[in-house]
Design a protein around this motif. Sequence first.
Motif, PDB file in Angstrom:
ATOM      1  N   ASP A   3       0.838  -1.191   0.000  1.00 56.01           N
ATOM      2  CA  ASP A   3       0.000   0.000   0.000  1.00 56.01           C
ATOM      3  C   ASP A   3       0.880   1.252   0.000  1.00 56.01           C
ATOM      4  O   ASP A   3       1.757   1.413   0.856  1.00 56.01           O
ATOM      5  CB  ASP A   3      -0.895  -0.014   1.235  1.00 56.01           C
ATOM      6  CG  ASP A   3      -1.943   1.079   1.203  1.00 56.01           C
ATOM      7  OD1 ASP A   3      -1.552   2.260   1.333  1.00 56.01           O
ATOM      8  OD2 ASP A   3      -3.132   0.760   1.044  1.00 56.01           O
ATOM      9  N   VAL A   4       0.634   2.162  -0.968  1.00 50.62           N
ATOM     10  CA  VAL A   4       1.443   3.379  -1.088  1.00 50.62           C
ATOM     11  C   VAL A   4       1.288   4.264   0.136  1.00 50.62           C
ATOM     12  O   VAL A   4       2.253   4.896   0.600  1.00 50.62           O
ATOM     13  CB  VAL A   4       1.064   4.145  -2.371  1.00 50.62           C
ATOM     14  CG1 VAL A   4       1.777   5.503  -2.426  1.00 50.62           C
ATOM     15  CG2 VAL A   4       1.409   3.334  -3.602  1.00 50.62           C
ATOM     16  N   GLN A   5       0.078   4.328   0.706  1.00 53.78           N
ATOM     17  CA  GLN A   5      -0.136   5.140   1.906  1.00 53.78           C
ATOM     18  C   GLN A   5       0.718   4.636   3.072  1.00 53.78           C
ATOM     19  O   GLN A   5       1.261   5.427   3.854  1.00 53.78           O
ATOM     20  CB  GLN A   5      -1.619   5.129   2.290  1.00 53.78           C
ATOM     21  CG  GLN A   5      -1.949   5.778   3.634  1.00 53.78           C
ATOM     22  CD  GLN A   5      -1.610   7.265   3.683  1.00 53.78           C
ATOM     23  OE1 GLN A   5      -1.321   7.893   2.672  1.00 53.78           O
ATOM     24  NE2 GLN A   5      -1.631   7.835   4.887  1.00 53.78           N
ATOM     25  N   ARG A   6       0.873   3.322   3.199  1.00 51.28           N
ATOM     26  CA  ARG A   6       1.692   2.775   4.279  1.00 51.28           C
ATOM     27  C   ARG A   6       3.166   3.132   4.073  1.00 51.28           C
ATOM     28  O   ARG A   6       3.896   3.396   5.040  1.00 51.28           O
ATOM     29  CB  ARG A   6       1.504   1.259   4.374  1.00 51.28           C
ATOM     30  CG  ARG A   6       0.112   0.876   4.858  1.00 51.28           C
ATOM     31  CD  ARG A   6      -0.177  -0.604   4.697  1.00 51.28           C
ATOM     32  NE  ARG A   6      -1.578  -0.880   5.008  1.00 51.28           N
ATOM     33  CZ  ARG A   6      -2.210  -2.007   4.713  1.00 51.28           C
ATOM     34  NH1 ARG A   6      -1.550  -2.987   4.068  1.00 51.28           N
ATOM     35  NH2 ARG A   6      -3.474  -2.176   5.036  1.00 51.28           N
ATOM     36  N   LEU A   7       3.605   3.173   2.818  1.00 53.24           N
ATOM     37  CA  LEU A   7       4.966   3.613   2.541  1.00 53.24           C
ATOM     38  C   LEU A   7       5.142   5.084   2.922  1.00 53.24           C
ATOM     39  O   LEU A   7       6.177   5.483   3.459  1.00 53.24           O
ATOM     40  CB  LEU A   7       5.297   3.415   1.064  1.00 53.24           C
ATOM     41  CG  LEU A   7       5.467   1.987   0.568  1.00 53.24           C
ATOM     42  CD1 LEU A   7       5.757   1.978  -0.926  1.00 53.24           C
ATOM     43  CD2 LEU A   7       6.571   1.266   1.329  1.00 53.24           C
ATOM     44  N   ALA A  69      10.006   3.818  -0.895  1.00 52.52           N
ATOM     45  CA  ALA A  69       8.981   4.852  -0.733  1.00 52.52           C
ATOM     46  C   ALA A  69       9.385   6.143  -1.413  1.00 52.52           C
ATOM     47  O   ALA A  69       8.564   6.818  -2.053  1.00 52.52           O
ATOM     48  CB  ALA A  69       8.724   5.096   0.757  1.00 52.52           C
ATOM     49  N   GLU A  70      10.662   6.499  -1.297  1.00 49.90           N
ATOM     50  CA  GLU A  70      11.126   7.731  -1.944  1.00 49.90           C
ATOM     51  C   GLU A  70      11.097   7.596  -3.459  1.00 49.90           C
ATOM     52  O   GLU A  70      10.766   8.544  -4.172  1.00 49.90           O
ATOM     53  CB  GLU A  70      12.526   8.075  -1.439  1.00 49.90           C
ATOM     54  CG  GLU A  70      12.530   8.504   0.027  1.00 49.90           C
ATOM     55  CD  GLU A  70      13.901   8.880   0.533  1.00 49.90           C
ATOM     56  OE1 GLU A  70      14.901   8.497  -0.105  1.00 49.90           O
ATOM     57  OE2 GLU A  70      13.968   9.566   1.574  1.00 49.90           O
ATOM     58  N   THR A  71      11.444   6.409  -3.963  1.00 54.70           N
ATOM     59  CA  THR A  71      11.385   6.179  -5.408  1.00 54.70           C
ATOM     60  C   THR A  71       9.952   6.271  -5.911  1.00 54.70           C
ATOM     61  O   THR A  71       9.676   6.905  -6.943  1.00 54.70           O
ATOM     62  CB  THR A  71      11.969   4.797  -5.752  1.00 54.70           C
ATOM     63  OG1 THR A  71      13.341   4.759  -5.345  1.00 54.70           O
ATOM     64  CG2 THR A  71      11.870   4.523  -7.243  1.00 54.70           C
ATOM     65  N   VAL A  72       9.015   5.664  -5.179  1.00 50.72           N
ATOM     66  CA  VAL A  72       7.607   5.706  -5.570  1.00 50.72           C
ATOM     67  C   VAL A  72       7.090   7.139  -5.553  1.00 50.72           C
ATOM     68  O   VAL A  72       6.405   7.588  -6.483  1.00 50.72           O
ATOM     69  CB  VAL A  72       6.763   4.815  -4.636  1.00 50.72           C
ATOM     70  CG1 VAL A  72       5.274   5.066  -4.845  1.00 50.72           C
ATOM     71  CG2 VAL A  72       7.081   3.344  -4.876  1.00 50.72           C
ATOM     72  N   ALA A  73       7.434   7.889  -4.483  1.00 57.33           N
ATOM     73  CA  ALA A  73       6.984   9.279  -4.391  1.00 57.33           C
ATOM     74  C   ALA A  73       7.513  10.109  -5.553  1.00 57.33           C
ATOM     75  O   ALA A  73       6.793  10.935  -6.134  1.00 57.33           O
ATOM     76  CB  ALA A  73       7.422   9.881  -3.064  1.00 57.33           C
ATOM     77  N   ALA A 140       9.854  15.980  -4.775  1.00 56.10           N
ATOM     78  CA  ALA A 140       9.132  17.229  -4.551  1.00 56.10           C
ATOM     79  C   ALA A 140       9.885  18.431  -5.101  1.00 56.10           C
ATOM     80  O   ALA A 140       9.301  19.490  -5.331  1.00 56.10           O
ATOM     81  CB  ALA A 140       8.863  17.420  -3.059  1.00 56.10           C
ATOM     82  N   VAL A 141      11.195  18.280  -5.276  1.00 51.63           N
ATOM     83  CA  VAL A 141      12.059  19.330  -5.825  1.00 51.63           C
ATOM     84  C   VAL A 141      12.876  18.715  -6.954  1.00 51.63           C
ATOM     85  O   VAL A 141      13.371  17.597  -6.821  1.00 51.63           O
ATOM     86  CB  VAL A 141      12.978  19.912  -4.730  1.00 51.63           C
ATOM     87  CG1 VAL A 141      14.113  20.708  -5.319  1.00 51.63           C
ATOM     88  CG2 VAL A 141      12.168  20.765  -3.756  1.00 51.63           C
ATOM     89  N   ASP A 142      13.004  19.439  -8.074  1.00 49.20           N
ATOM     90  CA  ASP A 142      13.755  18.913  -9.219  1.00 49.20           C
ATOM     91  C   ASP A 142      15.251  19.122  -9.074  1.00 49.20           C
ATOM     92  O   ASP A 142      16.045  18.306  -9.548  1.00 49.20           O
ATOM     93  CB  ASP A 142      13.266  19.592 -10.504  1.00 49.20           C
ATOM     94  CG  ASP A 142      11.821  19.274 -10.804  1.00 49.20           C
ATOM     95  OD1 ASP A 142      11.530  18.106 -11.116  1.00 49.20           O
ATOM     96  OD2 ASP A 142      10.984  20.188 -10.704  1.00 49.20           O
ATOM     97  N   LEU A 143      15.646  20.225  -8.453  1.00 46.89           N
ATOM     98  CA  LEU A 143      17.069  20.545  -8.291  1.00 46.89           C
ATOM     99  C   LEU A 143      17.238  21.339  -7.011  1.00 46.89           C
ATOM    100  O   LEU A 143      16.441  22.232  -6.715  1.00 46.89           O
ATOM    101  CB  LEU A 143      17.583  21.344  -9.482  1.00 46.89           C
ATOM    102  CG  LEU A 143      19.049  21.778  -9.478  1.00 46.89           C
ATOM    103  CD1 LEU A 143      19.597  21.829 -10.903  1.00 46.89           C
ATOM    104  CD2 LEU A 143      19.228  23.155  -8.814  1.00 46.89           C
TER     105      LEU A 143
END
Length: 298
Positions: A3-7, A69-73, A140-143
Amino acid sequence: MIDVQRLRVLRAVAEHGSFNRAAAALHLTPSAVSQQIAALERGLGAQVVDRSTRGVTLTQAGRIMVGAAETVAAELEHARQQVDRLGTGRTRLTVATFTSGGRLLLPAALARLTAEHPRTVIHIREGEPEDTLPLVRQGAVDLALAYRFDGPLPGGPGAGSGLEWTPLMEDPLYVVLPRQHRLAGRGALDLSELAGEPWVLGCLRTEAYLRRYASIAGFDPEVRGTTTDYFFARSLVAAGVGVSLIPSIALGPEVPGLCAVPVAAPGPVRHIGAATRGGGRPPVTALVRALREEAARL
């Protein structure tokens, strides 16, 4: 299926170090956070956190899942940007920067970027590297225009994992003194010559760096003030509160009555660079190139 929410909840627990603080950040109850983590562990068949009265720490399985989780986000954020582009024909680019680097390097680089990619919508966020680098990993940030002192990128163990670091320039630190100070006319100063001086500093991380170099030089600095603004720190030097240690790119605009003297080699240096996730979109690649060109011009 995970579940993505759990991640998302696990990532918040890892960031904040406790169920209570993660719950506050996510606007959930601690019980709900605990239930989400327990459900994730049942689904995985492995423990992802070690619980204690002092908080929670990630297990090896937990660290693997936080990376996932960071990769999925990041992938979800990239997909959202693609969908936005379908509707508007415009590309969103979010850039984070620390204050002095943003003031010196970013404006001209952004002007080059918008000339090359006129349909790019730019959003700017200000923050210190320990806050902005995780945002790059999360998508959340590109650079992030960031800096480090000696050692790895800030943010704790593994802070640089999943990031591509492009060096831009070295930023030596200078001792800033009143012009009437007995050492103001020197070509360079050893920190040991300032052992008896009071200090005012422009950021907390500079204080930690000063204390480390001062320890090597054989003294414990008396810090009378730490600010979050280098210009304010220089104003305090001009007022006679103490001397300061300030990066070269933060020396302008000039404050009357002050002079800046280099620290004798090997002196403290900030290393400025651009952090991205690698394999960037054309506007990200173009901005990295523009930053490198602007840094080379200085």
